[in-house]
Scaffold this motif. Structure first.
Motif, PDB file in Angstrom:
ATOM      1  N   CYS A  62      81.133  31.262   8.517  1.00 47.21           N
ATOM      2  CA  CYS A  62      80.022  32.000   9.132  1.00 47.21           C
ATOM      3  C   CYS A  62      80.219  33.505   8.970  1.00 47.21           C
ATOM      4  O   CYS A  62      79.268  34.238   8.691  1.00 47.21           O
ATOM      5  CB  CYS A  62      79.898  31.645  10.616  1.00 47.21           C
ATOM      6  SG  CYS A  62      79.315  29.969  10.913  1.00 47.21           S
ATOM      7  N   GLU A  64      81.905  35.044   6.574  1.00 40.65           N
ATOM      8  CA  GLU A  64      81.663  35.391   5.180  1.00 40.65           C
ATOM      9  C   GLU A  64      80.170  35.380   4.857  1.00 40.65           C
ATOM     10  O   GLU A  64      79.683  36.250   4.132  1.00 40.65           O
ATOM     11  CB  GLU A  64      82.414  34.425   4.265  1.00 40.65           C
ATOM     12  CG  GLU A  64      83.916  34.624   4.282  1.00 40.65           C
ATOM     13  CD  GLU A  64      84.674  33.557   3.505  1.00 40.65           C
ATOM     14  OE1 GLU A  64      84.032  32.645   2.944  1.00 40.65           O
ATOM     15  OE2 GLU A  64      85.911  33.658   3.462  1.00 40.65           O
ATOM     16  N   ALA A  65      79.422  34.407   5.401  1.00 42.16           N
ATOM     17  CA  ALA A  65      77.984  34.344   5.181  1.00 42.16           C
ATOM     18  C   ALA A  65      77.293  35.560   5.804  1.00 42.16           C
ATOM     19  O   ALA A  65      76.366  36.127   5.213  1.00 42.16           O
ATOM     20  CB  ALA A  65      77.417  33.050   5.759  1.00 42.16           C
ATOM     21  N   MET A  66      77.752  35.962   6.983  1.00 45.47           N
ATOM     22  CA  MET A  66      77.177  37.127   7.652  1.00 45.47           C
ATOM     23  C   MET A  66      77.417  38.385   6.820  1.00 45.47           C
ATOM     24  O   MET A  66      76.506  39.199   6.619  1.00 45.47           O
ATOM     25  CB  MET A  66      77.792  37.295   9.048  1.00 45.47           C
ATOM     26  CG  MET A  66      77.241  38.461   9.828  1.00 45.47           C
ATOM     27  SD  MET A  66      78.022  38.664  11.434  1.00 45.47           S
ATOM     28  CE  MET A  66      79.645  39.186  10.937  1.00 45.47           C
ATOM     29  N   GLU A  68      77.934  38.504   3.588  1.00 49.86           N
ATOM     30  CA  GLU A  68      77.123  38.386   2.376  1.00 49.86           C
ATOM     31  C   GLU A  68      75.663  38.741   2.659  1.00 49.86           C
ATOM     32  O   GLU A  68      75.022  39.449   1.874  1.00 49.86           O
ATOM     33  CB  GLU A  68      77.231  36.966   1.828  1.00 49.86           C
ATOM     34  CG  GLU A  68      76.536  36.773   0.502  1.00 49.86           C
ATOM     35  CD  GLU A  68      76.743  35.372  -0.045  1.00 49.86           C
ATOM     36  OE1 GLU A  68      75.773  34.829  -0.614  1.00 49.86           O
ATOM     37  OE2 GLU A  68      77.853  34.838   0.102  1.00 49.86           O
ATOM     38  N   ASP A  69      75.130  38.272   3.790  1.00 54.39           N
ATOM     39  CA  ASP A  69      73.750  38.590   4.165  1.00 54.39           C
ATOM     40  C   ASP A  69      73.577  40.091   4.368  1.00 54.39           C
ATOM     41  O   ASP A  69      72.582  40.676   3.939  1.00 54.39           O
ATOM     42  CB  ASP A  69      73.345  37.839   5.433  1.00 54.39           C
ATOM     43  CG  ASP A  69      73.176  36.348   5.203  1.00 54.39           C
ATOM     44  OD1 ASP A  69      73.078  35.940   4.024  1.00 54.39           O
ATOM     45  OD2 ASP A  69      73.146  35.593   6.201  1.00 54.39           O
ATOM     46  N   GLU A  70      74.538  40.715   5.051  1.00 53.20           N
ATOM     47  CA  GLU A  70      74.455  42.158   5.283  1.00 53.20           C
ATOM     48  C   GLU A  70      74.519  42.914   3.960  1.00 53.20           C
ATOM     49  O   GLU A  70      73.795  43.900   3.770  1.00 53.20           O
ATOM     50  CB  GLU A  70      75.580  42.622   6.211  1.00 53.20           C
ATOM     51  CG  GLU A  70      75.398  42.198   7.640  1.00 53.20           C
ATOM     52  CD  GLU A  70      76.539  42.642   8.540  1.00 53.20           C
ATOM     53  OE1 GLU A  70      77.489  43.273   8.044  1.00 53.20           O
ATOM     54  OE2 GLU A  70      76.463  42.352   9.740  1.00 53.20           O
ATOM     55  N   GLU A  72      73.567  41.772   0.968  1.00 55.84           N
ATOM     56  CA  GLU A  72      72.285  41.569   0.295  1.00 55.84           C
ATOM     57  C   GLU A  72      71.206  42.451   0.904  1.00 55.84           C
ATOM     58  O   GLU A  72      70.385  43.036   0.188  1.00 55.84           O
ATOM     59  CB  GLU A  72      71.866  40.102   0.376  1.00 55.84           C
ATOM     60  CG  GLU A  72      72.633  39.181  -0.528  1.00 55.84           C
ATOM     61  CD  GLU A  72      72.193  37.735  -0.400  1.00 55.84           C
ATOM     62  OE1 GLU A  72      71.120  37.474   0.192  1.00 55.84           O
ATOM     63  OE2 GLU A  72      72.931  36.861  -0.887  1.00 55.84           O
ATOM     64  N   GLU A  73      71.219  42.574   2.225  1.00 54.34           N
ATOM     65  CA  GLU A  73      70.238  43.413   2.912  1.00 54.34           C
ATOM     66  C   GLU A  73      70.407  44.879   2.508  1.00 54.34           C
ATOM     67  O   GLU A  73      69.425  45.576   2.240  1.00 54.34           O
ATOM     68  CB  GLU A  73      70.398  43.248   4.422  1.00 54.34           C
ATOM     69  CG  GLU A  73      69.368  43.999   5.238  1.00 54.34           C
ATOM     70  CD  GLU A  73      69.535  43.744   6.724  1.00 54.34           C
ATOM     71  OE1 GLU A  73      69.397  44.728   7.479  1.00 54.34           O
ATOM     72  OE2 GLU A  73      69.803  42.601   7.107  1.00 54.34           O
ATOM     73  N   GLN A  74      71.640  45.344   2.427  1.00 53.37           N
ATOM     74  CA  GLN A  74      71.891  46.725   2.016  1.00 53.37           C
ATOM     75  C   GLN A  74      71.445  46.943   0.576  1.00 53.37           C
ATOM     76  O   GLN A  74      70.865  47.983   0.250  1.00 53.37           O
ATOM     77  CB  GLN A  74      73.371  47.066   2.161  1.00 53.37           C
ATOM     78  CG  GLN A  74      73.827  47.219   3.596  1.00 53.37           C
ATOM     79  CD  GLN A  74      75.317  47.496   3.702  1.00 53.37           C
ATOM     80  OE1 GLN A  74      76.044  47.438   2.721  1.00 53.37           O
ATOM     81  NE2 GLN A  74      75.769  47.785   4.914  1.00 53.37           N
ATOM     82  N   ASN A  76      69.084  45.271  -1.019  1.00 50.59           N
ATOM     83  CA  ASN A  76      67.613  45.265  -1.021  1.00 50.59           C
ATOM     84  C   ASN A  76      67.064  46.591  -0.507  1.00 50.59           C
ATOM     85  O   ASN A  76      66.090  47.114  -1.054  1.00 50.59           O
ATOM     86  CB  ASN A  76      67.084  44.102  -0.181  1.00 50.59           C
ATOM     87  CG  ASN A  76      67.316  42.762  -0.842  1.00 50.59           C
ATOM     88  OD1 ASN A  76      67.519  42.678  -2.045  1.00 50.59           O
ATOM     89  ND2 ASN A  76      67.304  41.700  -0.045  1.00 50.59           N
TER      90      ASN A  76
END
Length: 124
Positions: A62, A64-66, A68-70, A72-74, A76
């Motif tokens: 979880c 690592e996924a968090m 990775e999401d952050e 990707e958001e940065q 984008n």
């Protein structure tokens, strides 16, 4: 009780005299098995330990996924800011510079290299 301890150079030995302590004899009377009590319920201990390890693994996934999401958001947000900056720069150009339809340039032409940048090597 005599204990012989070797010295660094092994030529002579140091002899220590340790007096027998009465408190040591109490240990022999009643052995302490409290640190081995988990073996009494070994299956339950194993189950709890496996559950703890699974929870740690899930938490790590979880986390690592968090991250990775952050990330990707940065990325984008950065791409959006870059696109907005490019759009702003293009909109600031005069319309006459942006009129590609009336251009007489060949978009399929080779890249222009000025002669001053071309090095002529004499034939050997």
């Amino acid at each position: 009780m005599l204990l012989k301890v070797p010295s660094v150079d092994w030529t002579d030995q140091i002899i220590y005299v340790v007096e027998d302590d009465d408190s040591l004899s109490d240990i022999d009377d009643e052995p302490d098995f409290s640190e081995y009590m988990w073996m009494e319920n070994e299956e339950e201990f194993d189950k709890n330990e496996l559950q703890r390890l699974e929870e740690e693994e899930i938490m790590q996934e979880c986390f690592e996924a968090m991250i990775e999401d952050e990330l990707e958001e940065q990325i984008n947000e950065w791409e959006k800011a870059k696109t907005d900056e490019q759009n702003t720069a293009l909109s600031a150009l005069p319309k006459s510079q942006c009129n590609v339809e009336q251009s007489v340039l060949n978009p399929m032409a080779d890249e222009f290299i000025p002669r001053s940048h071309v090095l002529d090597f004499p034939a050997s």
